[in-house]
Motif scaffolding. Structure first.
Motif, PDB file in Angstrom:
ATOM      1  N   ALA A  95       0.820  -1.212   0.000  1.00 53.94           N
ATOM      2  CA  ALA A  95       0.000   0.000   0.000  1.00 53.94           C
ATOM      3  C   ALA A  95       0.854   1.261   0.000  1.00 53.94           C
ATOM      4  CB  ALA A  95      -0.929   0.013   1.214  1.00 53.94           C
ATOM      5  N   PHE A 149      -2.114   1.011  -4.063  1.00 56.61           N
ATOM      6  CA  PHE A 149      -3.017   0.243  -4.908  1.00 56.61           C
ATOM      7  C   PHE A 149      -3.687   1.131  -5.956  1.00 56.61           C
ATOM      8  CE2 PHE A 149      -3.091  -2.366  -0.954  1.00 56.61           C
ATOM      9  CZ  PHE A 149      -2.483  -3.497  -1.500  1.00 56.61           C
ATOM     10  N   GLY A 150      -3.582   0.727  -7.208  1.00 58.97           N
ATOM     11  CA  GLY A 150      -4.272   1.425  -8.285  1.00 58.97           C
ATOM     12  C   GLY A 150      -3.610   2.687  -8.761  1.00 58.97           C
TER      13      GLY A 150
END
Length: 255
Positions: A95, A149-150
């Motif tokens: 993360a 994330f992403g």
């Protein structure tokens, strides 16, 4: 002022910072990185650990020995990558932020490189002049930034290195600014670290200054404090450093 309140000069929130700014800041803060080279014998990727500094424009610098396997690999094929880990001990490391710089490792000819590196890694002074050691730089060709994330972005060299146009005076005065701050304003530097970067107290030292901010180290820890506006001269840097001091003292007084 509560601990979570903004403090000047507040960096952009991690979620809102541009990928280029976030990647540059991550690299500037780093004291070490994983170096990937191509094994000279098998061609397999070989990962090792190196200590890191940056030149004024953000170019990564490292000091390696000809006796090391990664240096022998570079002599055969100078294509490398450096992984900078900014996860900061998170419970879920995936993360956190990290960036991989991809390019070529070359012996640096930058006159500022040795002192920029040694200011950050003082223990290396004991062997930096050995004939089997040399300073290298990574010439970046591209980078892959992951901000959690992403949030995955490919970056160009122009995103990683800052434009030094008009900053000649700052480069020329770099060593004087850094030595003056360390010799005459050690207390202010500690306030910068504790009040503006949230770091623990200690004998913090300034190791470098560039148009975007300053770098500090203390007992194996590092922090970076960005300027509110780009500076290109020692005088402009002085104004920002005074502003840092005022803000840090105000924050300290409101605890």
């Amino acid at each position: 002022m509560a601990a979570q309140d903004p403090v000047f000069p507040q960096p952009p929130a991690e979620a809102n910072a541009s990928p280029g700014w976030a990647a540059r800041t991550l690299v500037r803060r780093a004291l070490k990185a994983s170096l990937a080279t191509l094994d000279a014998g098998t061609g397999h990727p070989y990962a090792s650990l190196v200590t890191i500094a940056t030149d004024v424009d953000g170019t990564p610098l490292f000091l390696i020995s000809t006796l090391a396997l990664h240096t022998k690999n570079i002599a055969r094929d100078d294509r490398v990558s450096l992984l900078f880990d900014g996860t900061d001990g998170r419970g879920d490391p995936l993360a956190g932020g990290r960036v991989t710089l991809i390019g070529r490792a070359v012996k640096t000819q930058r006159p500022t490189a040795p002192e920029r590196f040694l200011a950050r890694h003082d223990s290396a002074r004991g062997y930096a002049d050995f004939p089997d050691f040399a300073f290298y730089e990574l010439v970046p060709e591209r980078a892959h930034f992951i901000g959690g994330f992403g949030r995955i972005v490919d970056l160009a060299p122009s995103d990683l290195l800052i434009d030094m146009s008009g900053a000649g005076d700052l480069v020329d005065g770099h060593d004087d600014v850094v030595s003056h701050m360390n010799e005459d304003h050690a207390a202010a530097i500690e306030l910068y670290a504790t009040e503006l970067a949230g770091a623990p107290g200690g004998p913090w030292r300034m190791t470098g200054i560039d148009p975007e901010g300053i770098d500090l180290v203390c007992d194996g820890a590092a922090c970076r404090i960005p300027f509110a506006t780009a500076v290109h001269s020692p005088n402009a840097a002085r104004q920002e450093l005074i502003r840092f001091a005022i803000s840090a003292r105000e924050h300290n007084a409101k605890r």
